[in-house]
Motif scaffolding. Structure first.
Motif, mmCIF file in Angstrom:
data_model
loop_
_atom_site.group_PDB
_atom_site.id
_atom_site.type_symbol
_atom_site.label_atom_id
_atom_site.label_comp_id
_atom_site.label_asym_id
_atom_site.label_seq_id
_atom_site.Cartn_x
_atom_site.Cartn_y
_atom_site.Cartn_z
ATOM 1 N N HIS A 137 -23.652 72.611 -6.753
ATOM 2 C CA HIS A 137 -22.574 72.305 -6.763
ATOM 3 C C HIS A 137 -22.197 71.012 -7.052
ATOM 4 C CE1 HIS A 137 -21.946 76.204 -4.100
ATOM 5 N NE2 HIS A 137 -20.791 76.101 -4.785
ATOM 6 N N LEU A 138 -22.935 70.038 -7.001
ATOM 7 C CA LEU A 138 -22.755 68.594 -7.027
ATOM 8 C C LEU A 138 -22.985 68.430 -8.466
ATOM 9 C CD1 LEU A 138 -24.416 67.054 -3.739
ATOM 10 C CD2 LEU A 138 -21.907 67.254 -4.379
ATOM 11 N N LYS A 139 -24.296 69.172 -9.179
ATOM 12 C CA LYS A 139 -24.350 68.981 -10.577
ATOM 13 C C LYS A 139 -23.354 69.499 -11.314
ATOM 14 C CE LYS A 139 -29.419 69.632 -10.174
ATOM 15 N NZ LYS A 139 -30.508 70.554 -10.516
ATOM 16 N N VAL A 140 -22.705 70.425 -10.956
ATOM 17 C CA VAL A 140 -21.571 71.138 -11.725
ATOM 18 C C VAL A 140 -20.213 70.275 -11.561
ATOM 19 C CG1 VAL A 140 -19.907 73.058 -11.613
ATOM 20 C CG2 VAL A 140 -22.194 73.684 -11.543
ATOM 21 N N ILE A 141 -19.864 69.761 -10.253
ATOM 22 C CA ILE A 141 -18.764 68.783 -10.069
ATOM 23 C C ILE A 141 -19.085 67.542 -11.114
ATOM 24 C CG2 ILE A 141 -17.899 67.206 -8.419
ATOM 25 C CD1 ILE A 141 -18.401 69.347 -6.627
ATOM 26 N N GLY A 142 -20.203 67.235 -11.028
ATOM 27 C CA GLY A 142 -20.481 65.927 -12.016
ATOM 28 C C GLY A 142 -20.398 66.196 -13.462
ATOM 29 N N LYS A 143 -20.488 67.556 -14.014
ATOM 30 C CA LYS A 143 -20.571 67.814 -15.502
ATOM 31 C C LYS A 143 -19.063 67.912 -15.689
ATOM 32 C CE LYS A 143 -25.023 69.952 -16.119
ATOM 33 N NZ LYS A 143 -25.510 69.399 -17.358
ATOM 34 N N ILE A 144 -18.199 68.515 -14.477
ATOM 35 C CA ILE A 144 -16.787 68.950 -14.859
ATOM 36 C C ILE A 144 -16.183 67.376 -14.865
ATOM 37 C CG2 ILE A 144 -14.654 69.463 -13.548
ATOM 38 C CD1 ILE A 144 -16.234 71.987 -12.565
ATOM 39 N N GLU A 145 -16.525 66.549 -13.930
ATOM 40 C CA GLU A 145 -15.810 65.268 -14.162
ATOM 41 C C GLU A 145 -16.109 64.472 -15.461
ATOM 42 O OE1 GLU A 145 -17.282 62.051 -11.350
ATOM 43 O OE2 GLU A 145 -16.448 63.193 -9.874
ATOM 44 N N THR A 146 -17.466 64.802 -16.020
ATOM 45 C CA THR A 146 -17.569 63.975 -17.267
ATOM 46 C C THR A 146 -16.967 64.778 -18.367
ATOM 47 O OG1 THR A 146 -19.931 63.513 -16.612
ATOM 48 C CG2 THR A 146 -19.655 63.745 -18.920
ATOM 49 N N ALA A 147 -16.842 66.145 -18.366
ATOM 50 C CA ALA A 147 -16.041 66.936 -19.385
ATOM 51 C C ALA A 147 -14.478 66.469 -19.393
ATOM 52 C CB ALA A 147 -16.180 68.422 -19.102
ATOM 53 N N ALA A 157 -23.668 78.551 -14.894
ATOM 54 C CA ALA A 157 -24.032 79.720 -14.417
ATOM 55 C C ALA A 157 -24.322 79.555 -12.672
ATOM 56 C CB ALA A 157 -25.276 80.490 -15.195
ATOM 57 N N MET A 158 -23.679 80.372 -11.997
ATOM 58 C CA MET A 158 -23.929 80.480 -10.515
ATOM 59 C C MET A 158 -23.832 81.668 -9.893
ATOM 60 S SD MET A 158 -21.823 76.851 -9.707
ATOM 61 C CE MET A 158 -22.050 76.792 -8.112
ATOM 62 N N PRO A 159 -24.555 81.980 -8.811
ATOM 63 C CA PRO A 159 -24.154 83.372 -8.257
ATOM 64 C C PRO A 159 -22.863 83.618 -8.082
ATOM 65 C CG PRO A 159 -25.679 82.115 -7.053
ATOM 66 C CD PRO A 159 -25.355 81.177 -8.025
ATOM 67 N N ARG A 160 -22.421 85.095 -8.027
ATOM 68 C CA ARG A 160 -21.144 85.600 -7.742
ATOM 69 C C ARG A 160 -20.739 85.057 -6.273
ATOM 70 N NH1 ARG A 160 -19.491 91.401 -9.519
ATOM 71 N NH2 ARG A 160 -17.399 91.542 -8.798
ATOM 72 N N GLY A 161 -19.670 84.732 -6.519
ATOM 73 C CA GLY A 161 -18.868 84.311 -4.909
ATOM 74 C C GLY A 161 -19.232 82.816 -4.553
ATOM 75 N N SER A 162 -19.791 82.131 -5.455
ATOM 76 C CA SER A 162 -20.377 80.570 -5.172
ATOM 77 C C SER A 162 -19.391 79.647 -5.588
ATOM 78 C CB SER A 162 -21.272 80.355 -5.832
ATOM 79 O OG SER A 162 -21.312 80.379 -7.246
ATOM 80 N N THR A 166 -12.993 79.071 -8.612
ATOM 81 C CA THR A 166 -12.181 77.808 -7.735
ATOM 82 C C THR A 166 -12.388 76.458 -8.388
ATOM 83 O OG1 THR A 166 -12.367 79.453 -6.014
ATOM 84 C CG2 THR A 166 -11.781 77.534 -5.437
ATOM 85 N N LEU A 167 -13.514 76.157 -8.417
ATOM 86 C CA LEU A 167 -13.886 74.673 -9.082
ATOM 87 C C LEU A 167 -13.271 74.624 -10.271
ATOM 88 C CD1 LEU A 167 -17.718 74.263 -8.438
ATOM 89 C CD2 LEU A 167 -15.785 72.695 -7.481
ATOM 90 N N CYS A 168 -13.102 75.573 -11.126
ATOM 91 C CA CYS A 168 -12.669 75.449 -12.536
ATOM 92 C C CYS A 168 -11.211 75.238 -12.407
ATOM 93 C CB CYS A 168 -12.702 76.739 -13.475
ATOM 94 S SG CYS A 168 -14.448 76.301 -14.013
ATOM 95 N N GLU A 169 -10.295 76.024 -11.438
ATOM 96 C CA GLU A 169 -8.941 76.102 -11.580
ATOM 97 C C GLU A 169 -8.518 74.806 -10.652
ATOM 98 O OE1 GLU A 169 -8.481 79.275 -8.837
ATOM 99 O OE2 GLU A 169 -8.194 80.765 -10.819
#
Length: 196
Positions: A137-147, A157-162, A166-169
């Motif tokens: 999650h922390l890696k994805v959050i960092g990538k979202i911030e940068t983007a 790519a993460m497991p279903r229900g992870s 919600t993070l993207c919205e």
């Protein structure tokens, strides 16, 4: 083909009116609307008398203005309409002046979340993000911030229900509310999947 201008079908009247050097001047739905509005004054309900239609249009246009209409009156009318439109446009742009937006309850928290997507999630969406973050999650959050802040693309790519959606919205809200991005489009699948 010989046509009687006093007994034209709507389609023929539209074709005739649009065949002038001016090009398209009217669309069929406008003629139908006029026919429904004044019915037997310009035809028999199905066919149009082109001479009566032209006369009715002339008088309807003149009646749209006040009695004693002149070019000066028209210019004053046009300027009043433009002034009213500008005032409406300015009032809709200046929402804060109308009192619709209140001052932030916690200015420090708002400013702290400006550059930190993780903090934004934790502070403003506590009910949604109540579990401890995983390293993924922390890696994805960092990538979202940068983007969002610097631009760029990445695949996630993460497991279903992870919490991917919600993070993207939430990231879209963060980017929009802080003005990091002017235009945002979130594209994803919905719950209707083909089974089988």
């Amino acid at each position: 083909m010989k046509m009687d201008s006093r007994q034209l079908r709507v389609a023929d009247a539209v074709r005739l009116l649009n065949s002038t050097p001016l090009g398209e001047v009217v669309q069929p739905h406008v003629v139908y609307r006029h026919l429904n509005r004044v019915a037997y004054k310009i035809g028999d309900g199905r066919r149009i008398d082109l001479m009566r239609y032209a006369a009715w249009l002339f008088h309807a246009r003149r009646e749209a203005f006040e009695p004693g209409w002149t070019e000066t009156n028209y210019e004053a009318h046009k300027e009043a309409t433009n002034t009213r439109s500008r005032a409406q446009s300015e009032s809709s742009r200046d929402i804060a002046a109308e009192g619709w937006i209140h001052e932030p309850r916690n200015l420090e928290r708002k400013d702290a979340c400006r550059q930190s997507f993780r903090l934004f999630c934790e502070q403003y969406f506590q009910q949604t993000f109540h579990l401890v973050w995983s390293q993924d999650h922390l890696k994805v959050i960092g990538k979202i911030e940068t983007a969002v802040i610097d631009g760029g693309l990445f695949a996630m790519a993460m497991p279903r229900g992870s919490g991917k959606t919600t993070l993207c919205e939430t990231a879209c809200l963060w980017a929009l509310l802080y003005g990091h991005r002017e235009f945002i489009a979130l594209i994803g699948s919905d719950d209707r999947r083909e089974l089988g």
